[in-house]
Design a protein around this motif. Structure first.
Motif, PDB file in Angstrom:
ATOM      1  N   ALA A  36       0.801  -1.230   0.000  1.00 41.26           N
ATOM      2  CA  ALA A  36       0.000   0.000   0.000  1.00 41.26           C
ATOM      3  C   ALA A  36       0.834   1.280   0.000  1.00 41.26           C
ATOM      4  O   ALA A  36       0.374   2.328   0.435  1.00 41.26           O
ATOM      5  CB  ALA A  36      -0.965  -0.012   1.193  1.00 41.26           C
ATOM      6  N   GLY A  37       2.064   1.221  -0.497  1.00 41.98           N
ATOM      7  CA  GLY A  37       2.839   2.449  -0.681  1.00 41.98           C
ATOM      8  C   GLY A  37       3.807   2.786   0.442  1.00 41.98           C
ATOM      9  O   GLY A  37       3.825   2.139   1.485  1.00 41.98           O
ATOM     10  N   ASP A  38       4.599   3.845   0.226  1.00 42.22           N
ATOM     11  CA  ASP A  38       5.734   4.207   1.085  1.00 42.22           C
ATOM     12  C   ASP A  38       6.752   3.063   1.099  1.00 42.22           C
ATOM     13  O   ASP A  38       7.137   2.556   2.158  1.00 42.22           O
ATOM     14  CB  ASP A  38       5.314   4.537   2.524  1.00 42.22           C
ATOM     15  N   ILE A  39       7.155   2.671  -0.089  1.00 42.13           N
ATOM     16  CA  ILE A  39       8.188   1.639  -0.224  1.00 42.13           C
ATOM     17  C   ILE A  39       9.540   2.289   0.089  1.00 42.13           C
ATOM     18  O   ILE A  39      10.378   1.717   0.773  1.00 42.13           O
ATOM     19  CB  ILE A  39       8.162   1.059  -1.662  1.00 42.13           C
ATOM     20  N   ASN A  69      -8.082  -3.140   6.188  1.00 43.26           N
ATOM     21  CA  ASN A  69      -6.919  -3.654   6.912  1.00 43.26           C
ATOM     22  C   ASN A  69      -5.716  -2.735   6.778  1.00 43.26           C
ATOM     23  O   ASN A  69      -5.544  -2.048   5.781  1.00 43.26           O
ATOM     24  CB  ASN A  69      -6.544  -5.065   6.432  1.00 43.26           C
ATOM     25  N   GLN A  70      -4.887  -2.737   7.822  1.00 44.29           N
ATOM     26  CA  GLN A  70      -3.613  -2.022   7.775  1.00 44.29           C
ATOM     27  C   GLN A  70      -2.698  -2.690   8.795  1.00 44.29           C
ATOM     28  O   GLN A  70      -3.141  -3.002   9.903  1.00 44.29           O
ATOM     29  CB  GLN A  70      -3.805  -0.534   8.100  1.00 44.29           C
ATOM     30  N   VAL A  71      -1.450  -2.926   8.405  1.00 43.12           N
ATOM     31  CA  VAL A  71      -0.559  -3.677   9.306  1.00 43.12           C
ATOM     32  C   VAL A  71       0.657  -2.859   9.746  1.00 43.12           C
ATOM     33  O   VAL A  71       1.753  -3.372   9.882  1.00 43.12           O
ATOM     34  CB  VAL A  71      -0.126  -5.039   8.691  1.00 43.12           C
ATOM     35  N   GLY A  72       0.429  -1.565   9.992  1.00 41.42           N
ATOM     36  CA  GLY A  72       1.465  -0.745  10.606  1.00 41.42           C
ATOM     37  C   GLY A  72       2.541  -0.290   9.651  1.00 41.42           C
ATOM     38  O   GLY A  72       2.280   0.333   8.627  1.00 41.42           O
ATOM     39  N   ALA A  73       3.782  -0.618   9.990  1.00 45.20           N
ATOM     40  CA  ALA A  73       4.930  -0.124   9.218  1.00 45.20           C
ATOM     41  C   ALA A  73       6.149  -1.001   9.449  1.00 45.20           C
ATOM     42  O   ALA A  73       6.100  -1.955  10.235  1.00 45.20           O
ATOM     43  CB  ALA A  73       5.243   1.309   9.644  1.00 45.20           C
ATOM     44  N   LEU A 124       1.673  -6.384  -6.972  1.00 44.90           N
ATOM     45  CA  LEU A 124       1.197  -5.034  -7.264  1.00 44.90           C
ATOM     46  C   LEU A 124       1.460  -4.115  -6.069  1.00 44.90           C
ATOM     47  O   LEU A 124       1.469  -4.570  -4.930  1.00 44.90           O
ATOM     48  CB  LEU A 124      -0.314  -5.084  -7.543  1.00 44.90           C
ATOM     49  N   ALA A 125       1.637  -2.817  -6.355  1.00 46.96           N
ATOM     50  CA  ALA A 125       1.811  -1.822  -5.282  1.00 46.96           C
ATOM     51  C   ALA A 125       1.163  -0.515  -5.708  1.00 46.96           C
ATOM     52  O   ALA A 125       0.931  -0.274  -6.897  1.00 46.96           O
ATOM     53  CB  ALA A 125       3.298  -1.596  -5.006  1.00 46.96           C
ATOM     54  N   THR A 126       0.872   0.332  -4.721  1.00 48.22           N
ATOM     55  CA  THR A 126       0.445   1.698  -5.030  1.00 48.22           C
ATOM     56  C   THR A 126       1.542   2.647  -4.559  1.00 48.22           C
ATOM     57  O   THR A 126       2.547   2.230  -3.991  1.00 48.22           O
ATOM     58  CB  THR A 126      -0.932   2.045  -4.422  1.00 48.22           C
ATOM     59  N   ILE A 127       1.330   3.951  -4.806  1.00 50.97           N
ATOM     60  CA  ILE A 127       2.370   4.943  -4.548  1.00 50.97           C
ATOM     61  C   ILE A 127       2.008   5.779  -3.330  1.00 50.97           C
ATOM     62  O   ILE A 127       0.920   6.353  -3.260  1.00 50.97           O
ATOM     63  CB  ILE A 127       2.563   5.826  -5.797  1.00 50.97           C
ATOM     64  N   GLY A 128       2.934   5.836  -2.360  1.00 51.99           N
ATOM     65  CA  GLY A 128       2.746   6.646  -1.150  1.00 51.99           C
ATOM     66  C   GLY A 128       3.521   7.947  -1.256  1.00 51.99           C
ATOM     67  O   GLY A 128       4.354   8.122  -2.152  1.00 51.99           O
TER      68      GLY A 128
END
Length: 250
Positions: A31-34, A219-223, A60-64
């Motif tokens: 979900a981005g911030d790679i 869903n979100q699994v932090g960082a 697949l990925a999106t852009i953060g």
């Protein structure tokens, strides 16, 4: 010492491999911030992250917003190292080097099930220096998502619609700001929202009601790669779809 013995790409790889063996119909999504402020990124400019994700066979990925940390040119320069695609439906890259390199959505077919995945990004103005994102245009993610999910469900006839979102889980102190929870309740064709940006550590997906009164998983699994989110969808002829999800410590 803060996250001792947690995370790491080698551990993540082992986990992903075991899940794929168990279920070959798996998709690995981001979900981005790679790109982020580690010494690896500061030195290699994202080359390492993209190569490692390619080795993990991300789908697949999106852009953060942090993916613009070296400017849009810095992101573009690393694309040859990414063996996976990027989706973003509400960033208009028409007048930038990223044009044609980012699609609004992508469709996967797994065992006859059609899965449509689209991406959403956060407002860059006020968050990222304009010189970093240049002519990138931000469009309202909720309006775009209503459109996107309708296209995927009706025009593309997807059985499952997933949003890779980098807009943030919830903003209690700023009710006007678009968030994943708002997105879930304002749309009717999304089945799962995988979120980023707010680094929210959820033990399992939140279940929100959509505008048609049906459940949406958020869903979100932090960082920091400390957790891997695992969501299972079960399709049974005549019975429709059921799902469950959990966060796995890496």
């Amino acid at each position: 010492g803060r996250n001792a013995n947690k995370g790491g790409v080698a551990r993540l790889s082992t986990l992903v491999d075991s899940i794929r063996k168990e279920n070959p119909n798996s998709l690995l999504l981001d979900a981005g911030d790679i790109f982020q402020g580690t010494p690896y990124f500061n030195y290699y400019g994202g080359e390492l992250e993209f190569k490692l994700m390619s080795m993990l066979k991300y789908d697949l990925a999106t852009i953060g917003n942090h993916d613009f940390d070296n400017g849009i040119g810095g992101l573009y320069a690393q694309l040859p190292h990414a063996k996976f695609d990027f989706v973003s439906a509400n960033y208009d890259f028409s007048n930038t080097v990223m044009y044609t390199h980012v699609k609004p959505y992508k469709i996967f077919i797994k065992d006859g099930i059609k899965i449509g995945i689209f991406g959403l990004g956060i407002q860059l103005e006020g968050l990222v220096d304009k010189r970093m994102y240049k002519e990138t245009i931000y469009n309202n993610p909720i309006e775009i998502a209503q459109d996107m999910s309708r296209i995927l469900k009706t025009k593309e006839s997807c059985d499952l619609v997933i949003c890779l979102s980098h807009i943030g889980y919830d903003y209690k102190n700023n009710p006007e700001k678009p968030s994943d929870l708002k997105l879930a309740s304002a749309t009717k064709d999304i089945d799962l929202i995988i979120g980023g940006h707010t680094h929210t550590f959820l033990p399992k997906p939140t279940i929100e009601q959509n505008s048609a009164g049906k459940p949406v998983l958020v869903n979100q699994v932090g960082a920091y790669g400390l957790y891997l989110g695992k969501i299972d969808f079960y399709f049974e002829p005549g019975k429709g779809m059921t799902s469950n999800g959990t966060s796995i410590l890496v």
